[in-house]
Design a protein around this motif. Structure first.
Motif, PDB file in Angstrom:
ATOM      1  N   ILE A   5       1.856  11.051   6.443  1.00  0.00           N
ATOM      2  CA  ILE A   5       0.918  10.378   5.542  1.00  0.00           C
ATOM      3  C   ILE A   5      -0.429  11.086   5.538  1.00  0.00           C
ATOM      4  CG2 ILE A   5      -0.301   8.236   5.029  1.00  0.00           C
ATOM      5  CD1 ILE A   5       2.036   6.694   6.048  1.00  0.00           C
TER       6      ILE A   5
ATOM      7  N   PHE B  76      -1.227   7.552   0.335  1.00  0.00           N
ATOM      8  CA  PHE B  76      -0.836   8.954   0.235  1.00  0.00           C
ATOM      9  C   PHE B  76      -1.795   9.736  -0.652  1.00  0.00           C
ATOM     10  CE2 PHE B  76       2.940   6.659   1.385  1.00  0.00           C
ATOM     11  CZ  PHE B  76       3.479   7.464   2.365  1.00  0.00           C
TER      12      PHE B  76
ATOM     13  N   VAL C 277      -5.508   5.056   6.157  1.00  0.00           N
ATOM     14  CA  VAL C 277      -4.707   5.998   6.947  1.00  0.00           C
ATOM     15  C   VAL C 277      -5.246   6.076   8.378  1.00  0.00           C
ATOM     16  CG1 VAL C 277      -3.899   8.367   7.130  1.00  0.00           C
ATOM     17  CG2 VAL C 277      -4.091   7.293   4.886  1.00  0.00           C
TER      18      VAL C 277
END
Lengths: 330, 216
Positions: free
Chosen positions: B97, A301, B39
């Motif tokens: 995210i 994050f 990610v």
């Protein structure tokens, strides 16, 4: 010319704990000045779930250089591991892990560079002769890929302008073109016609002479690894990464704008200038924001940050483009 | 209650298999082994599994025809729902995210980036199919159920576009993977046309309205 601090630093810019714990070693490694140390001091503790081990000592031959505190960047560095194992270098393959994986057979030495075109002192120079007497410095630059990810990288090199002046460019030298080496036997990616090989890039002469434009021979205090463009590569921090030609074998001054590889392949997507600009999208990516790959800690994050005009170097380079329509000349 | 046959008892196994990629991905994320840009890995892998499951779903009918094993049809709903599941995880990773904290960018991305527009459209179109996947809805919709679920072909095309448009284009496509998936989808769609043509050439005289095609 210090990098101006953005007005509001979000929580995600906080230094990961691993970097914080590792700061003394990093400082020693980078031999940063006390000024830079103040800039890198942590603003708090980041909640990284498992503290990552300190990055392994960088392999490769150590270089002697002086850190240049005028060129530094706030926030954590991208780890040696990530800088050297995640990049685009299509001569070794189109995946971002290919350069590290398939560049082992590449021979960056001996190396020579051919200099020609609109200059009074052209020639073919051995790399050692080419850079003889030019002091090496370390600069910490932001690196922004057109794919909307970014890194913070401590390069070792020297201003490109210092070298170019030695060749005495004439008044007709309006542009400088760079060519990457083309060795199918050592660069497996060349067998795929993704681009019209060899890779060619270019800069306007004032961009090339700008003090920010760097020729790098090292990263993290060591000689450049093959996958990062050994032995000699360009670093133009206010432009998308594809402008920064790797493994340069040819430098040519010209009066007309040189043909550049990505612009030739897809002119609607990749402009000649390729200045980082959050307001000008580049198909298929929006350029408003970027994912920052930094720190040695693992985090899912908070990696996304706002992209800044000229990658945050507007203070230094915006004047080069005064009066230009940046939407048209992208 | 129905007797539990081979398909019946194998279904929990298929569920476990279909959840494996997600489990491995979560484990890798927890161990921090997704590489420098985790990610993007989460996005890529959830997306690719959504596409794979969609293609598996589409391969049931041709496989059934080839093998003659009609039991295969009973896996189809489950596979289709897993395709929707992975597509939803994929979208969630992207929105929460990846774009997290930049909410204002979300609308612009979906509206202005064609590859995201088509990806989002594919996910939207999957919703009615998932909602009408129950036995009750099948019964209630009758013939229209089959018509509605023909949407899956459009979804397949949109998903492939979503994939292919992201790949950098030089003179040729830089990355082969999306092209391979496009070829698989094309083959699966072609496999559905062939029998009709065969029927036409075998029987030139206009026959009575053909039996309703099996649902896609």
């Amino acid at each position: 010319m210090p990098t101006r601090r953005p007005p509001d630093l979000p929580e995600r810019d906080v230094t990961p704990e691993a970097i914080y714990q590792d700061r003394r070693r990093l400082v020693r490694l980078l031999a940063l000045s006390p000024l830079a140390l103040a800039a890198c001091s942590p603003k708090g503790e980041a909640g990284s779930p498992t503290p990552a081990p300190p990055p392994p000592p960088a392999p490769g031959t150590a270089l002697s250089y002086t850190p240049n505190p005028a060129f530094r960047t706030r926030g954590p560095l991208t780890s040696w591991q990530d800088v050297t194992h995640y990049n685009n270098y299509y001569e070794f393959g189109t995946s971002k892990s290919d350069p590290a994986r398939y560049s082992g057979a590449f021979k960056p030495r001996p190396w020579s560079v051919t200099v020609g075109g609109e200059c009074e002192a052209p020639g073919i120079f051995a790399l050692e002769d080419l850079i003889k007497g030019i002091p090496l410095e370390q600069r910490i630059y932001r690196h922004r890929c057109v794919e909307a990810w970014s890194m913070v990288i401590p390069w070792v090199g020297f201003p490109l302008g210092t070298l170019l002046k030695r060749f005495k460019p004439t008044s007709r030298a309006k542009y400088v073109a760079f060519t990457t080496v083309d060795r199918p036997g050592q660069m497996p990616g060349l067998s795929y016609p993704v681009l019209d090989w060899p890779y060619r890039e270019g800069l306007r002469i004032d961009e090339a002479m700008h003090p920010l434009t760097l020729l790098a021979v090292g990263v993290y205090g060591r000689v450049l690894p093959n996958q990062n463009g050994a032995p000699l590569r360009l670093v133009v921090p206010w432009k998308y990464g594809f402008k920064s030609t790797k493994a340069i074998v040819q430098i040519a001054f010209s009066e007309t704008r040189p043909v550049t590889s990505w612009n030739q392949a897809a002119p609607d997507r990749y402009g000649f200038y390729a200045n980082v600009n959050p307001d000008v999208g580049t198909v298929p990516w929006s350029q408003h924001t970027e994912r920052r790959i930094a720190g040695s800690g693992f985090s899912l994050f908070g990696n996304r940050i706002a992209t800044r005009l000229f990658n945050g170097y507007a203070d230094q380079v915006a004047s080069l483009y005064a009066g230009m329509d940046l939407r048209r000349d992208y | 209650m129905r007797r539990l046959d081979a398909v019946g008892w194998s279904k929990p196994l298929v569920v476990l298999l279909a959840l494996m990629p997600l489990a491995l991905l979560v484990l890798a994320a927890l161990h921090g082994t997704l590489g420098p840009d985790p990610v993007s890995q989460l996005e890529k892998r959830t997306g690719i599994w959504a596409l794979r499951l969609l293609l598996l779903t589409l391969s049931i009918t041709p496989l059934r025809r080839i093998t003659g094993w009609n039991g295969l049809i009973r896996y189809r709903r489950m596979l289709g729902l897993f395709a929707f599941f992975y597509a939803s995880v994929h979208l969630t990773v992207y929105l929460v995210i990846d774009l997290g904290g930049f909410w204002s960018q979300i609308f612009a991305e979906i509206a202005k980036k064609p590859y995201i527009t088509v990806g989002f459209a594919a996910w939207l179109l999957l919703i009615p199919l998932a909602l009408t996947s129950t036995r009750g809805m099948m019964r209630r919709l009758g013939r229209r159920w089959g018509q509605l679920h023909k949407l899956v072909y459009a979804i397949g095309v949109l998903a492939i576009l979503h994939f292919v448009w992201q790949v950098k284009f030089g003179r040729t496509i830089a990355v082969r993977e999306p092209v391979i998936y496009a070829a698989i989808l094309a083959a699966l769609l072609l496999a559905r046309w062939r029998p009709k043509r065969a029927a036409l050439s075998a029987r030139p005289a206009p026959a009575r309205s053909p039996a309703p095609a099996p649902p896609p």
